[in-house]
Design a protein around this motif. Structure first.
Motif, PDB file in Angstrom:
ATOM      1  N   GLU A 175      -4.204   1.891  -5.759  1.00  0.00           N
ATOM      2  CA  GLU A 175      -3.944   0.644  -6.477  1.00  0.00           C
ATOM      3  C   GLU A 175      -2.739  -0.119  -5.941  1.00  0.00           C
ATOM      4  OE1 GLU A 175      -6.042  -0.573  -8.774  1.00  0.00           O
ATOM      5  OE2 GLU A 175      -7.268   1.167  -8.294  1.00  0.00           O
ATOM      6  N   GLN A 176      -2.023   0.476  -5.011  1.00  0.00           N
ATOM      7  CA  GLN A 176      -0.801  -0.167  -4.514  1.00  0.00           C
ATOM      8  C   GLN A 176      -1.127  -1.105  -3.355  1.00  0.00           C
ATOM      9  OE1 GLN A 176       2.108   2.878  -3.740  1.00  0.00           O
ATOM     10  NE2 GLN A 176       1.959   3.690  -5.813  1.00  0.00           N
ATOM     11  N   LEU A 177      -0.451  -2.244  -3.321  1.00  0.00           N
ATOM     12  CA  LEU A 177      -0.725  -3.287  -2.337  1.00  0.00           C
ATOM     13  C   LEU A 177      -0.534  -2.787  -0.907  1.00  0.00           C
ATOM     14  CD1 LEU A 177      -1.418  -6.217  -1.694  1.00  0.00           C
ATOM     15  CD2 LEU A 177       1.010  -6.772  -1.975  1.00  0.00           C
ATOM     16  N   TRP A 178       0.541  -2.071  -0.635  1.00  0.00           N
ATOM     17  CA  TRP A 178       0.797  -1.592   0.727  1.00  0.00           C
ATOM     18  C   TRP A 178      -0.358  -0.733   1.231  1.00  0.00           C
ATOM     19  CZ3 TRP A 178       0.808   3.488   2.156  1.00  0.00           C
ATOM     20  CH2 TRP A 178       0.942   4.440   1.141  1.00  0.00           C
ATOM     21  N   PHE A 179      -0.951   0.059   0.340  1.00  0.00           N
ATOM     22  CA  PHE A 179      -2.043   0.937   0.725  1.00  0.00           C
ATOM     23  C   PHE A 179      -3.306   0.131   1.040  1.00  0.00           C
ATOM     24  CE2 PHE A 179      -5.654   3.712  -0.048  1.00  0.00           C
ATOM     25  CZ  PHE A 179      -5.332   4.780   0.770  1.00  0.00           C
ATOM     26  N   ARG A 180      -3.576  -0.869   0.243  1.00  0.00           N
ATOM     27  CA  ARG A 180      -4.751  -1.703   0.482  1.00  0.00           C
ATOM     28  C   ARG A 180      -4.628  -2.461   1.802  1.00  0.00           C
ATOM     29  NH1 ARG A 180      -6.689  -3.958  -5.374  1.00  0.00           N
ATOM     30  NH2 ARG A 180      -6.905  -1.894  -6.312  1.00  0.00           N
ATOM     31  N   PHE A 236       4.573   1.360   9.789  1.00  0.00           N
ATOM     32  CA  PHE A 236       5.555   0.595   9.007  1.00  0.00           C
ATOM     33  C   PHE A 236       5.198   0.587   7.527  1.00  0.00           C
ATOM     34  CE2 PHE A 236       7.197  -3.296   7.142  1.00  0.00           C
ATOM     35  CZ  PHE A 236       8.518  -3.284   7.572  1.00  0.00           C
ATOM     36  N   LEU A 237       3.944   0.290   7.227  1.00  0.00           N
ATOM     37  CA  LEU A 237       3.519   0.257   5.821  1.00  0.00           C
ATOM     38  C   LEU A 237       3.608   1.636   5.163  1.00  0.00           C
ATOM     39  CD1 LEU A 237       0.451  -2.133   6.062  1.00  0.00           C
ATOM     40  CD2 LEU A 237       2.579  -2.563   4.834  1.00  0.00           C
ATOM     41  N   SER A 238       3.330   2.675   5.931  1.00  0.00           N
ATOM     42  CA  SER A 238       3.388   4.032   5.378  1.00  0.00           C
ATOM     43  C   SER A 238       4.812   4.463   5.090  1.00  0.00           C
ATOM     44  CB  SER A 238       2.742   5.008   6.358  1.00  0.00           C
ATOM     45  OG  SER A 238       1.388   4.701   6.530  1.00  0.00           O
ATOM     46  N   VAL A 239       5.762   3.970   5.858  1.00  0.00           N
ATOM     47  CA  VAL A 239       7.163   4.346   5.652  1.00  0.00           C
ATOM     48  C   VAL A 239       7.812   3.486   4.571  1.00  0.00           C
ATOM     49  CG1 VAL A 239       9.445   4.418   6.745  1.00  0.00           C
ATOM     50  CG2 VAL A 239       7.451   5.271   7.976  1.00  0.00           C
ATOM     51  N   PHE A 240       7.612   2.171   4.644  1.00  0.00           N
ATOM     52  CA  PHE A 240       8.218   1.248   3.691  1.00  0.00           C
ATOM     53  C   PHE A 240       7.195   0.835   2.643  1.00  0.00           C
ATOM     54  CE2 PHE A 240      10.617   0.688   7.632  1.00  0.00           C
ATOM     55  CZ  PHE A 240      11.888   0.945   7.176  1.00  0.00           C
ATOM     56  N   LYS A 241       6.825   1.748   1.802  1.00  0.00           N
ATOM     57  CA  LYS A 241       5.824   1.494   0.767  1.00  0.00           C
ATOM     58  C   LYS A 241       6.387   0.493  -0.249  1.00  0.00           C
ATOM     59  CE  LYS A 241       4.130   6.113   1.301  1.00  0.00           C
ATOM     60  NZ  LYS A 241       4.686   7.418   1.235  1.00  0.00           N
ATOM     61  N   PHE A 242       5.761  -0.643  -0.326  1.00  0.00           N
ATOM     62  CA  PHE A 242       6.186  -1.644  -1.305  1.00  0.00           C
ATOM     63  C   PHE A 242       5.106  -1.803  -2.361  1.00  0.00           C
ATOM     64  CE2 PHE A 242       4.134  -3.805   2.200  1.00  0.00           C
ATOM     65  CZ  PHE A 242       3.228  -4.606   1.560  1.00  0.00           C
ATOM     66  N   SER A 243       5.494  -2.347  -3.480  1.00  0.00           N
ATOM     67  CA  SER A 243       4.554  -2.474  -4.604  1.00  0.00           C
ATOM     68  C   SER A 243       3.675  -3.683  -4.479  1.00  0.00           C
ATOM     69  CB  SER A 243       5.320  -2.585  -5.918  1.00  0.00           C
ATOM     70  OG  SER A 243       6.115  -1.441  -6.066  1.00  0.00           O
TER      71      SER A 243
END
Length: 158
Positions: A84-89, A151-158
């Protein structure tokens, strides 16, 4: 086996899959740079250089399969908490772009180049120049996509 070991094990295998894919892409990029450096030399030498990339698609496929299978496993173990998190999508979208770019763009350019070299018609400069440009774009895009995933995997943002 203790279930607290499953998630770190899957994560290690997941990162291994990513490393296999990215590493193989970097090796292919280096081989193609060597190929272009020796392009005006003997065609047999060029065929030998291209042989270095012939098995790479299998390695990239193994890395991709490992990445997808372990990713699904981690999602199952965490009950989809990251889904459900934006960084993951965004990351999933980039992974799809990475795979599609490799299959529909990079592989086709490599096959065209191998066909030209194997037919000893390597001197079709306009067509070869277009392939060279396309492969340079392909590798640049792939490497940027790999960097974006990390980058997205390290700096997980909401």
């Amino acid at each position: 086996m203790n279930t607290s070991i499953f998630l770190p094990t899957l994560l290690i295998l997941h990162l291994t899959g990513l490393t296999i894919m990215a590493g193989t892409t970097i090796v292919d990029f280096t081989i193609f740079k060597t190929f272009w450096k020796h392009f005006d030399e003997d065609t047999e030498k060029l065929k030998g250089i291209l042989t270095g990339t012939s098995k790479s698609s299998r390695l990239i496929g193994i890395g991709a399969a490992l990445l997808v299978i372990t990713g699904i496993g981690m999602m199952a173990l965490t009950h989809g908490v990251f889904g459900e998190q934006l960084w993951f999508r965004i990351k999933i979208g980039i992974v799809v772009m990475l795979i599609l770019n490799g299959i529909f763009f990079g592989r086709r350019q490599g096959e065209k180049l191998r066909t030209i070299i194997n037919k000893d018609s390597a001197r079709l400069t306009e067509q070869v120049d277009r392939i060279k440009t396309n492969l340079n774009i392909f590798f640049a895009v792939q490497l940027v996509l790999f960097f974006s995933i990390v980058f997205l995997s390290v700096f997980k943002f909401s």
